[in-house]
Design a protein around this motif. Sequence first.
Motif, PDB file in Angstrom:
ATOM      1  N   VAL A 111       0.849  -1.191   0.000  1.00 54.48           N
ATOM      2  CA  VAL A 111       0.000   0.000   0.000  1.00 54.48           C
ATOM      3  C   VAL A 111       0.891   1.249   0.000  1.00 54.48           C
ATOM      4  CG1 VAL A 111      -1.725   1.311   1.308  1.00 54.48           C
ATOM      5  CG2 VAL A 111      -1.930  -1.176   1.114  1.00 54.48           C
ATOM      6  N   LYS A 112       1.902   1.248   0.865  1.00 53.89           N
ATOM      7  CA  LYS A 112       2.834   2.385   0.919  1.00 53.89           C
ATOM      8  C   LYS A 112       3.655   2.483  -0.366  1.00 53.89           C
ATOM      9  CE  LYS A 112       3.488   2.846   5.890  1.00 53.89           C
ATOM     10  NZ  LYS A 112       4.456   2.752   7.001  1.00 53.89           N
ATOM     11  N   LEU A 113       4.085   1.327  -0.869  1.00 59.76           N
ATOM     12  CA  LEU A 113       4.882   1.325  -2.100  1.00 59.76           C
ATOM     13  C   LEU A 113       4.052   1.827  -3.293  1.00 59.76           C
ATOM     14  CD1 LEU A 113       6.858  -2.010  -1.612  1.00 59.76           C
ATOM     15  CD2 LEU A 113       7.780   0.329  -1.569  1.00 59.76           C
ATOM     16  N   ARG A 114       2.805   1.405  -3.354  1.00 64.21           N
ATOM     17  CA  ARG A 114       1.906   1.874  -4.418  1.00 64.21           C
ATOM     18  C   ARG A 114       1.771   3.394  -4.352  1.00 64.21           C
ATOM     19  NH1 ARG A 114      -3.032   3.161  -3.526  1.00 64.21           N
ATOM     20  NH2 ARG A 114      -4.372   3.694  -5.278  1.00 64.21           N
ATOM     21  N   ARG A 115       1.541   3.915  -3.152  1.00 66.30           N
ATOM     22  CA  ARG A 115       1.391   5.360  -2.948  1.00 66.30           C
ATOM     23  C   ARG A 115       2.678   6.091  -3.360  1.00 66.30           C
ATOM     24  NH1 ARG A 115       0.224   5.801   2.627  1.00 66.30           N
ATOM     25  NH2 ARG A 115      -1.722   4.781   2.098  1.00 66.30           N
ATOM     26  N   ARG A 116       3.822   5.526  -2.969  1.00 67.43           N
ATOM     27  CA  ARG A 116       5.111   6.134  -3.302  1.00 67.43           C
ATOM     28  C   ARG A 116       5.332   6.138  -4.820  1.00 67.43           C
ATOM     29  NH1 ARG A 116       9.652   3.376  -0.172  1.00 67.43           N
ATOM     30  NH2 ARG A 116       8.249   3.923   1.528  1.00 67.43           N
ATOM     31  N   PHE A 117       4.935   5.065  -5.493  1.00 63.89           N
ATOM     32  CA  PHE A 117       5.099   4.987  -6.946  1.00 63.89           C
ATOM     33  C   PHE A 117       4.189   6.005  -7.643  1.00 63.89           C
ATOM     34  CE2 PHE A 117       3.530   3.458 -11.047  1.00 63.89           C
ATOM     35  CZ  PHE A 117       4.720   3.384 -11.750  1.00 63.89           C
ATOM     36  N   ILE A 118       2.944   6.036  -7.236  1.00 70.58           N
ATOM     37  CA  ILE A 118       1.972   6.912  -7.898  1.00 70.58           C
ATOM     38  C   ILE A 118       2.315   8.384  -7.705  1.00 70.58           C
ATOM     39  CG2 ILE A 118      -0.448   7.667  -7.841  1.00 70.58           C
ATOM     40  CD1 ILE A 118      -1.188   4.698  -7.439  1.00 70.58           C
ATOM     41  N   VAL A 130       7.622   0.893 -13.689  1.00 73.04           N
ATOM     42  CA  VAL A 130       7.675   0.042 -12.496  1.00 73.04           C
ATOM     43  C   VAL A 130       9.092  -0.506 -12.327  1.00 73.04           C
ATOM     44  CG1 VAL A 130       6.806  -2.089 -11.455  1.00 73.04           C
ATOM     45  CG2 VAL A 130       5.229  -0.552 -12.632  1.00 73.04           C
ATOM     46  N   LYS A 131       9.757  -0.773 -13.423  1.00 73.34           N
ATOM     47  CA  LYS A 131      11.125  -1.291 -13.364  1.00 73.34           C
ATOM     48  C   LYS A 131      12.048  -0.264 -12.691  1.00 73.34           C
ATOM     49  CE  LYS A 131      14.726  -3.422 -16.073  1.00 73.34           C
ATOM     50  NZ  LYS A 131      15.124  -3.977 -17.346  1.00 73.34           N
ATOM     51  N   GLU A 132      11.933   0.999 -13.099  1.00 80.97           N
ATOM     52  CA  GLU A 132      12.736   2.063 -12.485  1.00 80.97           C
ATOM     53  C   GLU A 132      12.441   2.153 -10.984  1.00 80.97           C
ATOM     54  OE1 GLU A 132      12.927   6.961 -12.557  1.00 80.97           O
ATOM     55  OE2 GLU A 132      11.908   5.912 -14.192  1.00 80.97           O
ATOM     56  N   PHE A 133      11.161   2.063 -10.647  1.00 86.17           N
ATOM     57  CA  PHE A 133      10.737   2.119  -9.249  1.00 86.17           C
ATOM     58  C   PHE A 133      11.343   0.947  -8.461  1.00 86.17           C
ATOM     59  CE2 PHE A 133       7.568   0.720  -6.046  1.00 86.17           C
ATOM     60  CZ  PHE A 133       7.601   1.822  -5.202  1.00 86.17           C
ATOM     61  N   ALA A 134      11.236  -0.235  -9.003  1.00 82.53           N
ATOM     62  CA  ALA A 134      11.741  -1.434  -8.324  1.00 82.53           C
ATOM     63  C   ALA A 134      13.255  -1.330  -8.087  1.00 82.53           C
ATOM     64  CB  ALA A 134      11.421  -2.684  -9.149  1.00 82.53           C
ATOM     65  N   GLU A 135      13.972  -0.840  -9.078  1.00 85.10           N
ATOM     66  CA  GLU A 135      15.422  -0.693  -8.924  1.00 85.10           C
ATOM     67  C   GLU A 135      15.764   0.307  -7.816  1.00 85.10           C
ATOM     68  OE1 GLU A 135      16.819   0.389 -12.823  1.00 85.10           O
ATOM     69  OE2 GLU A 135      16.547  -1.644 -13.603  1.00 85.10           O
ATOM     70  N   LYS A 136      15.089   1.442  -7.809  1.00 86.25           N
ATOM     71  CA  LYS A 136      15.396   2.478  -6.821  1.00 86.25           C
ATOM     72  C   LYS A 136      14.969   2.075  -5.416  1.00 86.25           C
ATOM     73  CE  LYS A 136      15.711   6.417  -9.858  1.00 86.25           C
ATOM     74  NZ  LYS A 136      15.267   7.743 -10.223  1.00 86.25           N
ATOM     75  N   GLU A 137      13.916   1.294  -5.329  1.00 87.58           N
ATOM     76  CA  GLU A 137      13.415   0.856  -4.022  1.00 87.58           C
ATOM     77  C   GLU A 137      14.034  -0.472  -3.587  1.00 87.58           C
ATOM     78  OE1 GLU A 137      11.356   2.527  -1.920  1.00 87.58           O
ATOM     79  OE2 GLU A 137      11.362   4.210  -3.315  1.00 87.58           O
ATOM     80  N   LYS A 138      14.872  -1.032  -4.444  1.00 90.61           N
ATOM     81  CA  LYS A 138      15.554  -2.301  -4.163  1.00 90.61           C
ATOM     82  C   LYS A 138      14.551  -3.436  -3.897  1.00 90.61           C
ATOM     83  CE  LYS A 138      19.796  -0.197  -2.435  1.00 90.61           C
ATOM     84  NZ  LYS A 138      19.793   0.973  -3.189  1.00 90.61           N
ATOM     85  N   ILE A 139      13.611  -3.535  -4.835  1.00 91.50           N
ATOM     86  CA  ILE A 139      12.596  -4.589  -4.792  1.00 91.50           C
ATOM     87  C   ILE A 139      12.806  -5.442  -6.041  1.00 91.50           C
ATOM     88  CG2 ILE A 139      10.102  -5.066  -4.850  1.00 91.50           C
ATOM     89  CD1 ILE A 139       9.670  -2.211  -3.787  1.00 91.50           C
ATOM     90  N   LEU A 190       0.488   1.976 -13.151  1.00 90.65           N
ATOM     91  CA  LEU A 190       0.756   2.973 -14.196  1.00 90.65           C
ATOM     92  C   LEU A 190      -0.533   3.679 -14.634  1.00 90.65           C
ATOM     93  CD1 LEU A 190       3.511   1.457 -16.507  1.00 90.65           C
ATOM     94  CD2 LEU A 190       3.597   3.612 -15.270  1.00 90.65           C
ATOM     95  N   ASP A 191      -1.606   2.892 -14.777  1.00 88.47           N
ATOM     96  CA  ASP A 191      -2.895   3.504 -15.158  1.00 88.47           C
ATOM     97  C   ASP A 191      -3.381   4.467 -14.072  1.00 88.47           C
ATOM     98  OD1 ASP A 191      -2.967   2.151 -17.560  1.00 88.47           O
ATOM     99  OD2 ASP A 191      -4.167   0.487 -16.764  1.00 88.47           O
ATOM    100  N   GLU A 192      -3.249   4.046 -12.822  1.00 85.10           N
ATOM    101  CA  GLU A 192      -3.647   4.925 -11.710  1.00 85.10           C
ATOM    102  C   GLU A 192      -2.799   6.198 -11.700  1.00 85.10           C
ATOM    103  OE1 GLU A 192      -4.474   3.238  -7.712  1.00 85.10           O
ATOM    104  OE2 GLU A 192      -3.963   1.321  -8.679  1.00 85.10           O
ATOM    105  N   LYS A 193      -1.494   6.027 -11.934  1.00 88.98           N
ATOM    106  CA  LYS A 193      -0.581   7.175 -11.950  1.00 88.98           C
ATOM    107  C   LYS A 193      -0.987   8.155 -13.058  1.00 88.98           C
ATOM    108  CE  LYS A 193       4.366   8.186 -12.040  1.00 88.98           C
ATOM    109  NZ  LYS A 193       4.663   8.503 -10.649  1.00 88.98           N
ATOM    110  N   ARG A 194      -1.302   7.651 -14.236  1.00 95.65           N
ATOM    111  CA  ARG A 194      -1.729   8.514 -15.353  1.00 95.65           C
ATOM    112  C   ARG A 194      -3.053   9.215 -15.033  1.00 95.65           C
ATOM    113  NH1 ARG A 194      -0.462   3.776 -18.728  1.00 95.65           N
ATOM    114  NH2 ARG A 194       1.720   4.005 -19.301  1.00 95.65           N
ATOM    115  N   THR A 195      -3.981   8.472 -14.456  1.00 99.07           N
ATOM    116  CA  THR A 195      -5.278   9.059 -14.104  1.00 99.07           C
ATOM    117  C   THR A 195      -5.109  10.178 -13.086  1.00 99.07           C
ATOM    118  OG1 THR A 195      -6.410   6.964 -14.531  1.00 99.07           O
ATOM    119  CG2 THR A 195      -7.562   8.546 -13.146  1.00 99.07           C
TER     120      THR A 195
END
Length: 157
Positions: A8-15, A22-31, A44-49
Amino acid sequence: MNVKYDWVKLRRRFITGDYATVKEFAEKEKIPYALARKHSANWLDEKRTIKRHKENKIIENVLNKQITSASYINERHISVFNKALDMAEHCLEECASEDKINLSRFEKIVDSLQKIQKGQRLALGMDKDSVSNQEDRVASLFEQVKEVFKDEPDGAK
């Protein structure tokens, strides 16, 4: 090593973050990317919306500020035109109460009234399309008033 992630926190941080993928996010967050991809199916759709919604709100706020500013300026114009109309009306009353009417002064007062009327009507949102038609009618009326005084010498009643 079994690491649990707060999705939930990671989703919020990404959006809300500046991540393009998501790949860039995963690399920076070390996931691990495969794990992030599994949990982020529609991120990504939520982020665009949300981005579109944010942009629309920004535009709406800018437009509201512009409308408020234009309204304030327009209200000031109306106030000034009202004061000018009061002054012209006072001058016209003075001119009419004199023993001798000064035609030149009378013409200047009526000319001022025409300009004041035009400005007021435009500031009030009237006559947007028919300004020239209104000017023609006012000019015609002015010519008729001048005809009344035509045979009298300047300064005579």
